[in-house]
Every structure is written in structure tokens, then in C-alpha cells.
Design an enzyme around this catalytic site. Structure first.
Site, short mmCIF file in Angstrom:
data_model
loop_
_atom_site.label_atom_id
_atom_site.label_comp_id
_atom_site.label_asym_id
_atom_site.label_seq_id
_atom_site.Cartn_x
_atom_site.Cartn_y
_atom_site.Cartn_z
N HIS A 1 0.84 -1.20 0.00
CA HIS A 1 0.00 0.00 0.00
C HIS A 1 0.87 1.25 0.00
O HIS A 1 1.97 1.27 0.57
CB HIS A 1 -0.90 0.03 1.23
CG HIS A 1 -2.11 -0.84 1.12
ND1 HIS A 1 -3.03 -0.72 0.11
CD2 HIS A 1 -2.57 -1.83 1.93
CE1 HIS A 1 -4.00 -1.59 0.29
NE2 HIS A 1 -3.75 -2.29 1.39
N ARG B 1 -1.42 1.56 -11.53
CA ARG B 1 -0.31 0.99 -10.77
C ARG B 1 1.00 1.65 -11.19
O ARG B 1 1.24 1.86 -12.39
CB ARG B 1 -0.18 -0.52 -10.99
CG ARG B 1 -1.35 -1.32 -10.51
CD ARG B 1 -1.54 -1.24 -8.99
NE ARG B 1 -2.72 -1.97 -8.57
CZ ARG B 1 -3.93 -1.45 -8.46
NH1 ARG B 1 -4.14 -0.18 -8.74
NH2 ARG B 1 -4.95 -2.19 -8.08
N CYS C 1 -0.34 1.42 -5.86
CA CYS C 1 -1.36 2.22 -6.53
C CYS C 1 -0.84 3.62 -6.83
O CYS C 1 -0.02 4.17 -6.10
CB CYS C 1 -2.61 2.32 -5.66
SG CYS C 1 -3.43 0.74 -5.42
#
Length: 132
Positions: free
Chosen positions: A36, A119, A110
């Protein structure tokens, strides 16, 4: 780093996830990892700041594997599986990636920040392995 890239059991717990069926550190092929950028520990918060020549070290029980950043794909689709192949090359933007077998590291997160629309991919190649 945890095995797998499931949200509930790996990524949302703050781990970097190792994509199943990709190489292990130091092995031929592509070691692919996801993390993340803006939540759950943000392990890849500043992935976009890595530059060509920066070193990334992956420590295992047996060795320290040093990869060197040499390429970046600033934006691709979430389903661009080409970046995870043993010889990583974007299936969406084929100008990005590699042409021959080697020892690669692929980091994905992301982008843009605070979204999951695309991405960001950072690639490196193995420079050294130091046994413990």
C-alpha cells in the site's frame, strides 16, 4: 514481507506482499512485491521517489540480496500482468520492461496517491548476494 497479496490477510495488515508464483529473492526470474502507498502502514508510501541507481535490500534468513533500481513504469492498469512475468515487460505499454532472462525485482503500488486507479511499477536488477 508476507507470502501472497490478499488485502485482508496481507496488504491491509501493513505487510509488503510477495506475488505468488514469482521468484524468491536471489533466484533467476522476477521477485514481485506489492504494498500500500497511503493506508495500512504505507510500506510503499514513497515508492515514486526511487531513482535509477538506488539500492533495495531484501534480507532473508540466509542472505542479503541487493537490487539496483534501473527502470520505472509511472502508470499502468491494475491488470497489467506482464510486469509480473519472469522477464517483466508491460503488456499495456510494451516499451517498458526487459528483453532477456535475468534476476529482477518488481515493486508495485497504486497511483496516483490516494487512489487505486493505476499501478506504479519500479524495477531493479540483482547486483549482489551476501551470505549470512
Amino acid at each position: 514481507v508476507a507470502e501472497g497479496i490478499g488485502r485482508a490477510d496481507v496488504l491491509d495488515r501493513g505487510y509488503v506482499g510477495h506475488y505468488p508464483r514469482t521468484a524468491q529473492p536471489g533466484r533467476p526470474g522476477n521477485v514481485a512485491l506489492a504494498g500500500h502507498r497511503n493506508t495500512h502502514g504505507e510500506p510503499f508510501r514513497h515508492l515514486d521517489r526511487l531513482d535509477r541507481g538506488d539500492e533495495i535490500r531484501i534480507e532473508t534468513r540466509d542472505a542479503v540480496h541487493t537490487y539496483v533500481v534501473d527502470r520505472t513504469l509511472p502508470r499502468t492498469t491494475p491488470g497489467d500482468g506482464g510486469v509480473l512475468r519472469p522477464v517483466p515487460r508491460s503488456g499495456v505499454l510494451p516499451a517498458y520492461g526487459y528483453d532477456r532472462p535475468g534476476h529482477y525485482l518488481t515493486l508495485t503500488t497504486c497511483t496516483p496517491a490516494y487512489t487505486s486507479t493505476y499501478r506504479l511499477v519500479v524495477w531493479g536488477t540483482l547486483r549482489s548476494v551476501r551470505l549470512r
